[in-house]
Write an enzyme that holds these catalytic residues in place. Structure first.
Site, PDB file in Angstrom:
ATOM      1  CG  HIS A  52      -2.082   0.837   1.255  1.00 50.65           C
ATOM      2  ND1 HIS A  52      -2.424   1.683   0.227  1.00 50.65           N
ATOM      3  CD2 HIS A  52      -3.007   1.093   2.239  1.00 50.65           C
ATOM      4  CE1 HIS A  52      -3.489   2.398   0.561  1.00 50.65           C
ATOM      5  NE2 HIS A  52      -3.857   2.055   1.783  1.00 50.65           N
ATOM      6  CG  HIS A  61      -4.231   0.299  -8.183  1.00 52.78           C
ATOM      7  ND1 HIS A  61      -5.564   0.282  -7.881  1.00 52.78           N
ATOM      8  CD2 HIS A  61      -3.645   1.152  -7.316  1.00 52.78           C
ATOM      9  CE1 HIS A  61      -5.771   1.112  -6.872  1.00 52.78           C
ATOM     10  NE2 HIS A  61      -4.636   1.656  -6.503  1.00 52.78           N
ATOM     11  CG  ASP A 102       2.964   4.211  -3.998  1.00 53.22           C
ATOM     12  OD1 ASP A 102       3.030   5.330  -3.473  1.00 53.22           O
ATOM     13  OD2 ASP A 102       2.152   3.338  -3.639  1.00 53.22           O
TER      14      ASP A 102
HETATM   15  N1  CMC Z   1       4.809  -7.226 -10.171  1.00 59.35           N
HETATM   16  C1  CMC Z   1       4.662  -8.426 -10.767  1.00 59.35           C
HETATM   17  N2  CMC Z   1       3.505  -9.083 -10.866  1.00 59.35           N
HETATM   18  C2  CMC Z   1       2.425  -8.498 -10.346  1.00 59.35           C
HETATM   19  C3  CMC Z   1       2.488  -7.240  -9.724  1.00 59.35           C
HETATM   20  C4  CMC Z   1       3.734  -6.599  -9.650  1.00 59.35           C
HETATM   21  N3  CMC Z   1       3.851  -5.401  -9.073  1.00 59.35           N
HETATM   22  N4  CMC Z   1       1.265  -6.888  -9.296  1.00 59.35           N
HETATM   23  C5  CMC Z   1       0.454  -7.911  -9.625  1.00 59.35           C
HETATM   24  N5  CMC Z   1       1.158  -8.878 -10.268  1.00 59.35           N
HETATM   25  C6  CMC Z   1       0.617 -10.113 -10.850  1.00 59.35           C
HETATM   26  C7  CMC Z   1       0.273 -11.106  -9.745  1.00 59.35           C
HETATM   27  O1  CMC Z   1       1.371 -11.918  -9.429  1.00 59.35           O
HETATM   28  C8  CMC Z   1      -0.863 -11.851 -10.385  1.00 59.35           C
HETATM   29  O2  CMC Z   1      -0.322 -12.750 -11.319  1.00 59.35           O
HETATM   30  P1  CMC Z   1      -1.016 -14.202 -11.561  1.00 59.35           P
HETATM   31  O3  CMC Z   1      -2.365 -13.884 -12.132  1.00 59.35           O
HETATM   32  O4  CMC Z   1      -0.103 -14.921 -12.467  1.00 59.35           O
HETATM   33  O5  CMC Z   1      -1.102 -14.836 -10.189  1.00 59.35           O
HETATM   34  C9  CMC Z   1      -1.599 -10.779 -11.190  1.00 59.35           C
HETATM   35  O6  CMC Z   1      -0.596  -9.799 -11.496  1.00 59.35           O
HETATM   36  C10 CMC Z   1      -2.753 -10.129 -10.443  1.00 59.35           C
HETATM   37  O7  CMC Z   1      -2.224  -9.554  -9.242  1.00 59.35           O
HETATM   38  P2  CMC Z   1      -2.897  -9.639  -7.817  1.00 59.35           P
HETATM   39  O8  CMC Z   1      -1.818  -9.750  -6.794  1.00 59.35           O
HETATM   40  O9  CMC Z   1      -3.979 -10.667  -7.825  1.00 59.35           O
HETATM   41  O10 CMC Z   1      -3.572  -8.204  -7.753  1.00 59.35           O
HETATM   42  P3  CMC Z   1      -4.121  -7.496  -6.456  1.00 59.35           P
HETATM   43  O11 CMC Z   1      -5.235  -6.643  -6.913  1.00 59.35           O
HETATM   44  O12 CMC Z   1      -4.417  -8.490  -5.382  1.00 59.35           O
HETATM   45  O13 CMC Z   1      -2.890  -6.624  -5.948  1.00 59.35           O
HETATM   46  C11 CMC Z   1      -1.357  -4.849  -5.702  1.00 59.35           C
HETATM   47  C12 CMC Z   1      -2.734  -5.270  -6.213  1.00 59.35           C
HETATM   48  C13 CMC Z   1      -1.237  -3.344  -5.822  1.00 59.35           C
HETATM   49  C14 CMC Z   1      -1.234  -5.225  -4.216  1.00 59.35           C
HETATM   50  C15 CMC Z   1      -0.273  -5.575  -6.542  1.00 59.35           C
HETATM   51  O14 CMC Z   1      -0.379  -5.175  -7.891  1.00 59.35           O
HETATM   52  C16 CMC Z   1       1.133  -5.290  -6.013  1.00 59.35           C
HETATM   53  O15 CMC Z   1       1.590  -5.968  -5.112  1.00 59.35           O
HETATM   54  N6  CMC Z   1       1.845  -4.249  -6.577  1.00 59.35           N
HETATM   55  C17 CMC Z   1       3.141  -3.878  -6.067  1.00 59.35           C
HETATM   56  C18 CMC Z   1       2.973  -3.039  -4.808  1.00 59.35           C
HETATM   57  C19 CMC Z   1       2.496  -1.637  -5.131  1.00 59.35           C
HETATM   58  O16 CMC Z   1       3.006  -0.986  -6.026  1.00 59.35           O
HETATM   59  N7  CMC Z   1       1.520  -1.149  -4.334  1.00 59.35           N
HETATM   60  C20 CMC Z   1       1.020   0.216  -4.455  1.00 59.35           C
HETATM   61  C21 CMC Z   1      -0.394   0.266  -4.916  1.00 59.35           C
HETATM   62  S1  CMC Z   1      -0.868   1.941  -5.417  1.00 59.35           S
HETATM   63  C22 CMC Z   1      -0.852   2.860  -3.977  1.00 59.35           C
HETATM   64  C23 CMC Z   1      -1.974   2.523  -3.087  1.00 59.35           C
HETATM   65  O17 CMC Z   1      -3.093   2.971  -3.338  1.00 59.35           O
HETATM   66  O18 CMC Z   1      -1.730   1.823  -2.107  1.00 59.35           O
END
Ligand code: CMC
Length: 446
Positions: A285, A324, A380
């Site tokens: 986050h 995201h 971010d």
């Molecule tokens: N790098 C590589 N792969 C990713 C990433 C990433 N940053 N984000 C998602 N994926 C992949 C994930 O592994 C999954 O792949 P698969 O379908 O093969 O299992 C797919 O994309 C869907 O991801 P998810 O984890 O199910 O998506 P989510 O909605 O649960 O998570 C997130 C959203 C923001 C937590 C995630 O994208 C992430 O961890 N990003 C990196 C951390 C980050 O930048 N966070 C800041 C968010 S913006 C500021 C805020 O509002 O907090």
């Protein structure tokens, strides 16, 4: 209409007399049929409860770990269309606010629903400016932290401690009390953040200067040394103000859900904001900006980006600052942040890490792995580069997210409190553990 669509998109069923806004459900276990109302493209989870196999059955629930498809509230504050990359506060596009507004004006808009008149803005600014000082005991409290304490830990603790100074904050249904806590929280967050920063440096605290703007005063409390009057660089002051606008609210994210969830127990807003700040601290986050910079440093040079991306695609690492839950398109905030980065570099010099970031973005936007999953840079991705160029240590990055998000948290908390449909937040679970077992004495256990 989903709760995230603007009111103007509502379609009336008057246009089609045959259409009924209901959902028919057949339970194939019993053959029974049910009809549940649809409102705003949504059914009420409680309407599922009537679906039972027999009279003893508790009734059907919906299962939604991490709330990926569950609306927990009706809100009129922030609208996001994640597919189109749209973000609006109270109907105003983020791009217009970033260009024309100030953080304090935007905070007023978010909290009150309308842009202020000149008199309202002056009054709002006056009250926030006159609540920037913190009790000297909070200073002593901060002094107690180890020199290398993470400033987010210090802020979480300090904001929770504020609740002990303002017992009137417990009157959460008293509008004037809520107003006062709002001024205090928005006013004091930058002061506590700056003091936490100076504590880690062993520098004496710099007190607020009421003649400066909200971001200008923050820069003053952070960076003033021997000058009698601190004069913030106007480009950096404006850059910080715009970054604050971009971070002011983002509907039902993790920390806002924490604010609403904790606030639903009717605790005071300082305690609820401590919980929201703790939720923001995590690297998925608000801690992501810090994690992005650490990642860029780890990559180290442009020619090592493909290697890093290979590890990401193998599932060994994440490309921090990418992806995201809601945006499946370029985060509109990230576009604005990228532009601000160059404005800051013009003053502070080009941050060499930008080349690594740009290469990550270039490769990711062309690569099937990221394209298929609709992973784009989020807010971010570039903020850390700006903060680093402005002289902030990495540990301060999430704090720079928490300060402006305070207005959004309070607005969402207040909306929750005044919503007659809301109650204490209390999700259900699917229990798959043991049935009743008899206690086993110690000498009978294997
Ligand atoms: N790098 C590589 N792969 C990713 C990433 C990433 N940053 N984000 C998602 N994926 C992949 C994930 O592994 C999954 O792949 P698969 O379908 O093969 O299992 C797919 O994309 C869907 O991801 P998810 O984890 O199910 O998506 P989510 O909605 O649960 O998570 C997130 C959203 C923001 C937590 C995630 O994208 C992430 O961890 N990003 C990196 C951390 C980050 O930048 N966070 C800041 C968010 S913006 C500021 C805020 O509002 O907090």
């Amino acid at each position: 209409m989903s709760p995230t669509k603007p009111a103007s998109v509502t379609t009336s069923n008057d246009t089609n007399a045959a259409r009924r806004d209901t959902l028919s459900i057949t339970d194939n276990r019993t053959g029974k049929q049910y009809e549940v109302p649809i409102q705003h493209d949504t059914i009420r989870a409680l309407d599922l409860r009537q679906i039972k196999v027999n009279d003893d059955d508790f009734g059907m629930m919906s299962y939604d770990p991490a709330f990926t498809n569950t609306a927990s509230c009706i809100s009129r504050i922030t609208f996001i269309d994640g597919d189109k990359g749209i973000l609006r506060y109270r109907g105003y596009p983020i791009e217009e606010l970033a260009e024309k507004s100030t953080y304090l004006e935007t905070a007023y808009l978010i909290l009150h629903g309308e842009l202020p008149t000149r008199a309202q803005l002056d009054d709002w600014t006056y009250h926030i400016t006159h609540h920037t000082f913190i009790h000297e005991s909070i200073k002593k409290f901060l002094d107690g932290f180890h020199y290398d304490a993470h400033p987010m830990g210090m802020i979480i603790s300090a904001v929770a401690a504020l609740s002990t100074f303002y017992p009137d904050a417990k009157d959460i249904f008293d509008e004037s009390s809520r107003q006062k806590q709002t001024w205090r929280l928005i006013g004091k967050m930058p002061t506590m953040a700056a003091f936490a920063y100076r504590h880690t440096l062993g520098m004496p605290y710099a007190y607020p200067d009421n003649e400066l703007s909200y971001p200008g005063n923050f820069l003053n409390m952070l960076f003033r040394t021997t000058e009698l009057k601190y004069r913030p660089n106007p480009t950096l002051e404006r850059a910080l103000d715009v970054l604050f606008i971009l971070h002011a609210d983002h509907e039902q994210n993790c920390s806002t859900s924490a604010m609403r969830g904790v606030g639903s127990s009717q605790v005071d807003p300082y305690s609820a904001i401590a919980a929201a700040t703790a939720a923001l601290y995590g690297p998925l986050h608000g801690g992501a900006n810090e994690a992005v910079l650490r990642m860029l440093l780890e990559i180290g040079s442009v020619n090592r980006v493909p290697e890093y991306v290979k590890h990401v695609k193998a599932g060994e690492k994440k490309l921090m600052g990418f992806g995201h839950r809601v945006y499946k398109n370029y985060d509109p905030r990230a576009k604005i942040v990228k532009r601000i980065a160059y404005e800051v570099f013009d003053v502070m010099g080009r941050n060499p890490l930008i080349d690594i970031a740009l290469e990550c973005e270039r490769i990711a936007l062309e690569d099937d792995y990221f394209v298929k999953r609709k992973l784009y840079p989020n807010v971010d991705f570039y903020t850390g580069l700006i903060y680093q160029s402005m002289g902030f240590p990495m540990t301060m990055f999430p704090v720079l997210f928490a300060i402006p998000r305070t207005s959004g948290w309070i607005a969402q908390w207040q909306e929750m409190l005044l919503d007659p449909e809301q109650k204490i937040a209390r999700p259900r679970q699917i229990y798959l553990g043991y049935e009743t077992r008899s206690y086993i004495p110690m000498d009978h256990r294997s």
